[in-house]
Design a protein around this motif. Structure first.
Motif, PDB file in Angstrom:
ATOM      1  N   GLY A 245       0.735  -1.178  -0.310  1.00 58.40           N
ATOM      2  CA  GLY A 245      -0.075  -0.159   0.060  1.00 58.40           C
ATOM      3  C   GLY A 245       0.797   1.191   0.132  1.00 58.40           C
ATOM      4  O   GLY A 245       1.907   1.321  -0.234  1.00 58.40           O
ATOM      5  N   TYR A 246       0.283   2.374   0.287  1.00 51.61           N
ATOM      6  CA  TYR A 246       1.025   3.483   0.232  1.00 51.61           C
ATOM      7  C   TYR A 246       2.015   3.744   1.817  1.00 51.61           C
ATOM      8  O   TYR A 246       2.860   4.458   1.753  1.00 51.61           O
ATOM      9  CB  TYR A 246       0.258   4.781   0.307  1.00 51.61           C
ATOM     10  CG  TYR A 246      -1.024   4.895   1.128  1.00 51.61           C
ATOM     11  CD1 TYR A 246      -0.951   5.229   2.334  1.00 51.61           C
ATOM     12  CD2 TYR A 246      -2.048   4.468   0.357  1.00 51.61           C
ATOM     13  CE1 TYR A 246      -2.129   5.384   3.097  1.00 51.61           C
ATOM     14  CE2 TYR A 246      -3.379   4.759   1.111  1.00 51.61           C
ATOM     15  CZ  TYR A 246      -3.345   5.280   2.587  1.00 51.61           C
ATOM     16  OH  TYR A 246      -4.617   5.136   3.302  1.00 51.61           O
TER      17      TYR A 246
ATOM     18  N   VAL B 201     -10.373  11.570  -4.327  1.00 53.32           N
ATOM     19  CA  VAL B 201     -10.429  10.259  -3.839  1.00 53.32           C
ATOM     20  C   VAL B 201      -9.598  10.267  -2.430  1.00 53.32           C
ATOM     21  O   VAL B 201      -8.573  10.310  -2.659  1.00 53.32           O
ATOM     22  CB  VAL B 201      -9.763   9.042  -4.799  1.00 53.32           C
ATOM     23  CG1 VAL B 201     -10.132   7.879  -4.134  1.00 53.32           C
ATOM     24  CG2 VAL B 201     -11.074   9.315  -6.204  1.00 53.32           C
ATOM     25  N   CYS B 202     -10.402  10.180  -1.534  1.00 54.10           N
ATOM     26  CA  CYS B 202      -9.838  10.411  -0.078  1.00 54.10           C
ATOM     27  C   CYS B 202      -9.886   8.953   0.529  1.00 54.10           C
ATOM     28  O   CYS B 202      -8.709   8.596   1.525  1.00 54.10           O
ATOM     29  CB  CYS B 202     -10.607  11.420   0.703  1.00 54.10           C
ATOM     30  SG  CYS B 202     -10.155  11.673   2.456  1.00 54.10           S
ATOM     31  N   GLY B 203     -10.730   8.359   0.502  1.00 59.23           N
ATOM     32  CA  GLY B 203     -10.900   6.848   0.973  1.00 59.23           C
ATOM     33  C   GLY B 203     -11.555   6.217   0.376  1.00 59.23           C
ATOM     34  O   GLY B 203     -12.554   6.290  -0.501  1.00 59.23           O
ATOM     35  N   VAL B 204     -11.320   4.653   0.543  1.00 56.50           N
ATOM     36  CA  VAL B 204     -12.092   3.455  -0.075  1.00 56.50           C
ATOM     37  C   VAL B 204     -12.875   2.770   0.776  1.00 56.50           C
ATOM     38  O   VAL B 204     -12.424   1.461   0.670  1.00 56.50           O
ATOM     39  CB  VAL B 204     -11.212   2.941  -1.150  1.00 56.50           C
ATOM     40  CG1 VAL B 204     -10.906   3.932  -2.287  1.00 56.50           C
ATOM     41  CG2 VAL B 204      -9.920   2.345  -0.667  1.00 56.50           C
TER      42      VAL B 204
ATOM     43  N   ASP C 213       1.180  14.084   1.653  1.00 54.81           N
ATOM     44  CA  ASP C 213       1.563  14.975   0.654  1.00 54.81           C
ATOM     45  C   ASP C 213       1.768  16.425   0.671  1.00 54.81           C
ATOM     46  O   ASP C 213       2.555  17.397  -0.117  1.00 54.81           O
ATOM     47  CB  ASP C 213       1.039  14.723  -0.592  1.00 54.81           C
ATOM     48  CG  ASP C 213       1.633  13.266  -1.020  1.00 54.81           C
ATOM     49  OD1 ASP C 213       2.618  12.522  -0.772  1.00 54.81           O
ATOM     50  OD2 ASP C 213       0.516  12.518  -1.703  1.00 54.81           O
TER      51      ASP C 213
ATOM     52  N   ARG D 186     -12.244  15.148 -13.425  1.00 58.71           N
ATOM     53  CA  ARG D 186     -10.803  14.743 -12.832  1.00 58.71           C
ATOM     54  C   ARG D 186     -11.059  13.997 -11.757  1.00 58.71           C
ATOM     55  O   ARG D 186     -11.729  14.172 -10.787  1.00 58.71           O
ATOM     56  CB  ARG D 186     -10.193  16.000 -12.621  1.00 58.71           C
ATOM     57  CG  ARG D 186      -8.649  15.974 -12.121  1.00 58.71           C
ATOM     58  CD  ARG D 186      -7.982  17.198 -12.052  1.00 58.71           C
ATOM     59  NE  ARG D 186      -8.688  17.665 -10.641  1.00 58.71           N
ATOM     60  CZ  ARG D 186      -8.357  19.032 -10.364  1.00 58.71           C
ATOM     61  NH1 ARG D 186      -7.795  20.005 -11.270  1.00 58.71           N
ATOM     62  NH2 ARG D 186      -8.430  19.513  -9.101  1.00 58.71           N
ATOM     63  N   ILE D 187     -10.554  12.762 -11.551  1.00 59.55           N
ATOM     64  CA  ILE D 187     -10.334  11.852 -10.711  1.00 59.55           C
ATOM     65  C   ILE D 187      -8.941  11.969 -10.032  1.00 59.55           C
ATOM     66  O   ILE D 187      -8.244  11.517 -10.677  1.00 59.55           O
ATOM     67  CB  ILE D 187     -10.788  10.655 -11.032  1.00 59.55           C
ATOM     68  CG1 ILE D 187     -11.894  10.266 -12.133  1.00 59.55           C
ATOM     69  CG2 ILE D 187     -11.246   9.579  -9.634  1.00 59.55           C
ATOM     70  CD1 ILE D 187     -13.345  10.773 -11.595  1.00 59.55           C
ATOM     71  N   GLN D 188      -9.059  12.201  -8.677  1.00 56.86           N
ATOM     72  CA  GLN D 188      -7.602  12.244  -8.327  1.00 56.86           C
ATOM     73  C   GLN D 188      -7.548  11.651  -6.703  1.00 56.86           C
ATOM     74  O   GLN D 188      -8.131  12.073  -5.791  1.00 56.86           O
ATOM     75  CB  GLN D 188      -7.222  13.664  -8.200  1.00 56.86           C
ATOM     76  CG  GLN D 188      -5.638  13.947  -7.782  1.00 56.86           C
ATOM     77  CD  GLN D 188      -5.265  14.972  -8.342  1.00 56.86           C
ATOM     78  OE1 GLN D 188      -5.635  16.221  -9.060  1.00 56.86           O
ATOM     79  NE2 GLN D 188      -3.757  15.527  -7.873  1.00 56.86           N
ATOM     80  N   GLY D 189      -6.722  10.804  -6.884  1.00 52.26           N
ATOM     81  CA  GLY D 189      -6.322  10.392  -5.231  1.00 52.26           C
ATOM     82  C   GLY D 189      -5.322  11.299  -4.786  1.00 52.26           C
ATOM     83  O   GLY D 189      -4.360  11.777  -5.294  1.00 52.26           O
ATOM     84  N   PHE D 190      -5.474  11.356  -3.344  1.00 53.04           N
ATOM     85  CA  PHE D 190      -4.518  12.087  -2.618  1.00 53.04           C
ATOM     86  C   PHE D 190      -4.298  11.495  -1.038  1.00 53.04           C
ATOM     87  O   PHE D 190      -5.312  10.823  -0.543  1.00 53.04           O
ATOM     88  CB  PHE D 190      -4.957  13.543  -2.525  1.00 53.04           C
ATOM     89  CG  PHE D 190      -6.099  13.794  -1.561  1.00 53.04           C
ATOM     90  CD1 PHE D 190      -7.450  13.340  -1.964  1.00 53.04           C
ATOM     91  CD2 PHE D 190      -5.859  14.514  -0.278  1.00 53.04           C
ATOM     92  CE1 PHE D 190      -8.383  13.602  -0.888  1.00 53.04           C
ATOM     93  CE2 PHE D 190      -6.874  14.540   0.615  1.00 53.04           C
ATOM     94  CZ  PHE D 190      -8.089  14.308   0.288  1.00 53.04           C
ATOM     95  N   LEU D 191      -3.131  11.782  -0.607  1.00 58.21           N
ATOM     96  CA  LEU D 191      -2.952  11.473   0.899  1.00 58.21           C
ATOM     97  C   LEU D 191      -2.537  12.591   1.467  1.00 58.21           C
ATOM     98  O   LEU D 191      -1.621  13.631   0.984  1.00 58.21           O
ATOM     99  CB  LEU D 191      -1.801  10.543   0.791  1.00 58.21           C
ATOM    100  CG  LEU D 191      -1.887   9.165   0.288  1.00 58.21           C
ATOM    101  CD1 LEU D 191      -0.589   8.307   0.499  1.00 58.21           C
ATOM    102  CD2 LEU D 191      -2.945   8.338   0.987  1.00 58.21           C
TER     103      LEU D 191
ATOM    104  N   ASP E 208     -14.853  11.905  -2.088  1.00 58.80           N
ATOM    105  CA  ASP E 208     -15.055  10.533  -1.897  1.00 58.80           C
ATOM    106  C   ASP E 208     -14.369  10.001  -0.956  1.00 58.80           C
ATOM    107  O   ASP E 208     -13.173   9.833  -1.043  1.00 58.80           O
ATOM    108  CB  ASP E 208     -14.832  10.075  -3.451  1.00 58.80           C
ATOM    109  CG  ASP E 208     -15.309   8.651  -3.560  1.00 58.80           C
ATOM    110  OD1 ASP E 208     -15.811   7.886  -2.546  1.00 58.80           O
ATOM    111  OD2 ASP E 208     -15.159   8.034  -4.624  1.00 58.80           O
TER     112      ASP E 208
END
Lengths: 338, 338
Positions: free
Chosen positions: B63-64, B247-250, B284, B276-281, B225
């Motif tokens: 994972g990350y 995209v913050c969590g799944v 970062d 635009r679909i963007q995952g982020f942590l 999300d």
């Protein structure tokens, strides 16, 4: 119409349920031309452009532009010669380009949505490819949406197509590593000739995710997605951190318009990799076309730029050419010479 | 260890195949503490944080961040009091916060990854919620990744959760229309109380895409999300032009770690809507935490900010609290009071 010309054209016979075939298109061999109104011009097409986006138009589903109804003229960009003008912006004998030619030999165009083309600068049909919409698409997709940076790995599907050829050469000139994905070896040979570092034949590759992993050991930084479908799926399993996916076309979904596309989803991969998936339409960048055209023209003047066209003859060939394009049977930018 | 303290903690018993249950966690009631090394501090937890991201850690899949192996201490952020220090940065009696507490009563932390908390400024546990990671997540997800603009419609899933409560209030203060999605009426009542314009109970809604369409007649501009899954699917059918999905969590994929998530894909919708679909942590954005903390602190000082915590007592309750969280059984930010 002073010249009593008779037009030949294609209209939509019926919406395709899945992939279109020739029964969905109706050829009309004797259509009278309307009388020009003020600010209109009559243009004789020299080249018509065959593009995957047309698939999205022949659907009852709402898309980003109005669809064509059965009986309606099919849409195409083109370039041709003004043979009659009721606009003070255009004279007879000038060459012009527009998105609104349609699948026909003669087009009545409104002056406001038509651009002049100088045949002394480049072959007129380049206004339908690297100096036109596909070239602009490559430029903004790669640099704006994809935000490609020197040293990054850029993977391009439909790599030998109208957009892919330009995107690959721009990526290389920008200092990126360019990875081509295409449907046969001849196309990949061409990709290597125009500068791509490596090529993947997706039809002959059993394990595409593994092949992409082998070819992109650090993952894919920018995926220029012209196709969706299995190539998209394989790339999504090989994203580098902070990857960008520029969604330019979905030709592999041509049989699924208005139907759900079921398969593996990648939200966890998007999250873990902080990836960005972004759809774009070149028209949204219209205010910056000059910037892109100047940039690409620079390469063309250098003499380093290469571009392959796939030309069929005559308006009669339009339907088959479009169907072939949806099956990746073209090799290079598909054009119809009228 | 001078104080001869005995620690109590939770370790991973085994990787869950799908949703974790209590058999996957092992309570250890008598664990000796190690001797402090230079630059370490011993901290007694006052609050531990229970977060959905922990699900991603208890998996053999990369994972990350590094995963936990069976037998390993489970990860948790926390806030507590320094009871012994071998760092000149921290004194006994000070309060500190760190991502590295783990599911245990006492933690040995390295000074370098530990931050002081001033108990006079706000309740110490706010450093685990609106002034900590969930607050930062809401801020950067909404303003940077989501790029929310005044007048836009912002839809937030897990709207009454730790992140959602902050995101909803920030969206309203920014002049957006805020739409809450949550799993029961009590949560939605709370959402309305803290300012959300409208709430959708996704568990009681038969046709979620239609409900979202009804509640967002112009489409969704920003989807925050927190869940993936059916809410994501329903929103993707209701995107406005140029929509952004942060995209913050799944969490709804908690039963599918390491397994493919099969369902409808939305590439055509992404293309047509230029979405635009963007995952982020949040990590970062670490360099800009002060900016976010100052912004949120402003609201807190105003007295307009509201925040609900869901507190369970004692380290023994950690496993059940985490499992409940994955089933949306929490109501507000889930904390364990030690």
């Amino acid at each position: 119409m002073s010249k009593n010309l008779i037009n030949r054209r294609w209209v939509l016979a019926d919406y395709p349920e899945a992939m279109p075939d020739e029964t969905h298109f109706q050829f009309e061999a004797s259509v009278p031309l309307p009388v020009l109104e003020e600010d209109q011009i009559l243009v004789q097409a020299h080249f018509l452009s065959v593009d995957p986006y047309m698939r999205g138009r022949i659907s009852p589903e709402a898309g980003y532009t109005a669809g064509v109804k059965p009986g309606g003229l099919l849409p195409a960009g083109g370039v041709g010669e003004v043979i009659e003008s009721r606009s003070n912006l255009f004279d007879e004998g000038e060459f012009v380009e527009s998105m609104n030619f349609g699948w026909q030999e003669y087009s009545v165009l409104s002056a406001g949505s038509t651009q002049k083309v100088d045949p002394a600068l480049a072959p007129i049909q380049s206004s339908l490819s690297y100096l036109g919409m596909p070239g602009m698409t490559a430029y903004f997709g790669l640099f704006d949406v994809g935000a490609a940076k020197p040293g990054e790995t850029v993977l391009i599907s439909a790599a030998s197509g109208a957009v892919g050829q330009v995107a690959g050469q721009l990526a290389k000139a920008h200092g990126c590593r360019a990875v081509a994905v295409a449907s046969n070896e001849a196309k990949l040979d061409w990709c290597r000739e125009i500068g791509y570092d490596i090529g993947i034949n997706y039809r002959e590759t059993e394990d595409l995710p593994k092949m992409i992993n082998d070819c992109c050991p650090n993952g894919v930084d920018v995926y220029f997605d012209n196709t969706a479908g299995p190539i998209h799926d394989a790339v999504m399993q090989n994203l580098n951190l902070n990857a960008r996916v520029a969604v330019c076309g979905v030709v592999s979904l041509a049989d699924k318009i208005g139907k759900p596309d079921i398969g593996q989803r990648y939200l966890r991969q998007i999250l873990v990799n902080r990836a960005r998936i972004q759809g774009f339409l070149v028209f949204d960048f219209a205010e910056r076309y000059d910037e892109a055209r100047d940039y690409i023209s620079g390469f063309v003047r250098d003499g380093t730029f290469k571009f392959k066209e796939d030309i069929s003859d005559g308006i009669e060939s339009m339907a088959k050419s479009f169907i072939d394009l949806l099956h990746s049977e073209n090799f290079g930018k598909k054009l119809i010479k009228i």
